[in-house]
Scaffold this active site. Structure first.
Site, PDB file in Angstrom:
ATOM      1  N   ASP A 116      -1.691  -1.068  -5.768  1.00 32.36           N
ATOM      2  CA  ASP A 116      -2.373   0.058  -5.135  1.00 32.36           C
ATOM      3  C   ASP A 116      -2.598   1.136  -6.190  1.00 32.36           C
ATOM      4  OD1 ASP A 116      -3.078   2.409  -3.812  1.00 32.36           O
ATOM      5  OD2 ASP A 116      -1.969   1.842  -2.013  1.00 32.36           O
TER       6      ASP A 116
ATOM      7  N   LEU B  16       0.841  -1.195   0.000  1.00 30.46           N
ATOM      8  CA  LEU B  16       0.000   0.000   0.000  1.00 30.46           C
ATOM      9  C   LEU B  16       0.876   1.244   0.000  1.00 30.46           C
ATOM     10  CD1 LEU B  16      -2.652  -1.073   2.628  1.00 30.46           C
ATOM     11  CD2 LEU B  16      -2.856  -1.063   0.152  1.00 30.46           C
ATOM     12  N   CYS B  17       0.336   2.286  -0.593  1.00 30.69           N
ATOM     13  CA  CYS B  17       1.065   3.552  -0.629  1.00 30.69           C
ATOM     14  C   CYS B  17       1.321   4.025   0.800  1.00 30.69           C
ATOM     15  CB  CYS B  17       0.278   4.601  -1.392  1.00 30.69           C
ATOM     16  SG  CYS B  17       0.472   4.339  -3.162  1.00 30.69           S
ATOM     17  N   PRO B  18       2.457   4.570   1.108  1.00 24.93           N
ATOM     18  CA  PRO B  18       3.490   4.953   0.142  1.00 24.93           C
ATOM     19  C   PRO B  18       4.583   3.899  -0.078  1.00 24.93           C
ATOM     20  CG  PRO B  18       4.071   5.836   2.273  1.00 24.93           C
ATOM     21  CD  PRO B  18       2.809   5.026   2.467  1.00 24.93           C
TER      22      PRO B  18
ATOM     23  N   HIS C 128      -3.820   4.806   2.416  1.00 25.15           N
ATOM     24  CA  HIS C 128      -4.310   3.425   2.551  1.00 25.15           C
ATOM     25  C   HIS C 128      -5.790   3.194   2.437  1.00 25.15           C
ATOM     26  CE1 HIS C 128      -0.706   3.491   5.179  1.00 25.15           C
ATOM     27  NE2 HIS C 128      -0.372   2.882   4.084  1.00 25.15           N
TER      28      HIS C 128
END
Ligand code: SF4
Lengths: 76, 348
Positions: free
Chosen positions: A39, A12-14, B45
């Protein structure tokens, strides 16, 4: 010039940006890095990160959630 | 002409760090940014996970800020090192599980290490006296400077004129008169300065930059530690706390139940690590079981509870599939639980 792959799927980011950044730090100007991610934020974030750090996005694709970004290392 | 002095700005993605960096840039200083990723950051997220948010354009605010400023941004993964800050904060917690003072000290300390390594001269933060109850008070500002090791190389451009002179001011690298004297919780001066610089569309000012300031999230984190009998976590644990409904029907297990398709897809990625259940006869969510024990009676209980959140909630029976810790699957029928059968305190 050499071609490299980075698997950032399921991160997931970042995290995909961080992995891209850390990987590019090991490469030299003109190298190509293919980043695979899932993502959807990665498209924007990796793009923005490349713009501010002087790298080029050669290709950016979202194939039903499978994201591919082809980057050319620039900068100093 | 001598090379410009260099400063590293802590960029959270909020307005204050954006302004602080710009104020110093305006004085001819070369600025680069650093953003620390703790695992608890609100960024991205949940938006990435939830389907209804997928259509909206997403952006990482720290990257956006860097782009506005035209500066490089270094994103640093501090997930592992940060655990000690969350688990053992020397200065304690704020209103929730937020160890803000220790967190600030740690981040400025990491920034100090970075500038030593890269030959930068000083550090900038967007802190404002009185803005935040724990880390940004007149008496805690010097604590951050001292305990981080940055000392007078730490400049807070937005409130510098209320604080003792720092090295960049003394040396004349920056002009103290062109720094600011903001204080208190108000946001007006920041908004006025943003307008002056022509910044628009910046991220919602103030508020918590991380989930640890969130009451419900903190409650789920405390529950996790209590159930495990020890205070520790992995990145996956804290990610999962951001997703789905969490219910604890028994002290030794909890269920993480997806609320929509995006969350189901996200939880599916964890199927191999967790026992899980899904409804077969009706559309419904996916549930992961996080627990030390899960007996036959618990399987039945969890299945009935899951059925309650499926489209078969009013049907007499719902078919459920259960996959155990060895990956063995079996299906059976259960009667969905009625809302009255679900005690309120099962919800975390
Ligand atoms: S809100 Fe979170 S990230 Fe911000 S200072 Fe507090 S603990 Fe650190």
């Amino acid at each position: 010039m050499s071609r490299h792959q980075l698997d950032a799927r399921r991160l997931l980011c970042p995290m995909p940006v961080i992995r891209t950044q850390d990987r590019i730090a090991e490469l030299v100007r003109g190298d190509i890095l293919e980043v695979h991610a899932t993502d959807p934020g990665a498209l924007n974030d990796i793009g923005a990160w490349c713009r501010i750090n002087g790298h080029r996005v050669l290709e950016a694709r979202d194939d039903a959630g499978e994201i591919l970004m082809v980057l050319e290392v620039g900068g100093d | 002409m001598s090379a410009p002095r260099k400063a590293l700005a802590l960029i959270s993605g909020g307005l204050d760090s954006l302004l602080a960096a710009r104020v110093v840039q305006e004085q001819g200083i070369h600025v680069e940014g650093v953003n620390f990723y703790t695992g608890f950051c609100v960024e991205g997220h949940t938006h990435a996970i939830r389907k209804q948010d997928r259509a909206k354009p997403k952006r990482n605010n720290a990257l956006w800020v860097a782009e506005q400023l035209g500066i490089k941004l270094h994103i640093v993964d501090i997930v592992d090192e940060y655990k000690d800050i969350v688990l053992n904060p020397k200065h304690g917690y704020g209103a929730n599980m937020n160890p803000c003072l220790d967190c600030k000290i740690f981040m400025v300390h990491k920034a100090q290490e970075w500038i030593d390594k890269h030959g930068f001269d000083f550090i900038i933060t967007g802190e404002v006296i009185g803005q935040r109850p724990m880390s940004q008070r007149k008496d805690t500002m010097p604590v951050v400077a001292d305990e981080s090791g940055a000392g007078d190389r730490l400049l807070r451009p937005l409130c510098a004129r209320n604080l003792p002179e720092t090295l960049p001011e003394r040396e004349g690298w920056v002009d103290r008169d062109r720094l600011y004297d903001f204080s208190g919780r108000g946001r007006k001066p920041q908004m006025a300065l943003a307008a002056q610089f022509g910044f628009e569309d910046y991220a919602a000012p103030a508020g918590g930059c991380c989930f640890l300031t969130d009451e419900n999230y903190s409650h789920k984190l405390a529950d996790l530690w209590q159930a495990r009998g020890e205070r520790r976590y992995e990145l996956d644990d804290i990610m999962l706390l951001k997703v789905g409904r969490h219910l604890r029907p028994r002290p030794y297990f909890k269920m993480i139940i997806s609320r929509e398709e995006g969350e189901s897809r996200f939880l599916e990625g964890y199927r191999r690590q967790f026992r899980h259940l899904r409804t077969i006869s009706h559309m419904g969510p996916l549930a992961l079981i996080d627990g030390s024990r899960f007996d036959e009676a618990d399987v039945a209980l969890a299945a009935r509870l899951l059925a309650r959140f499926s489209q078969g909630r009013t049907a007499p029976e719902v078919e459920v599939e259960y996959v155990d810790e060895t990956g063995m699957a079996r299906t059976f029928n259960v009667a969905p639980m009625s809302p009255a059968e679900i005690p309120k305190d099962w919800y975390l």
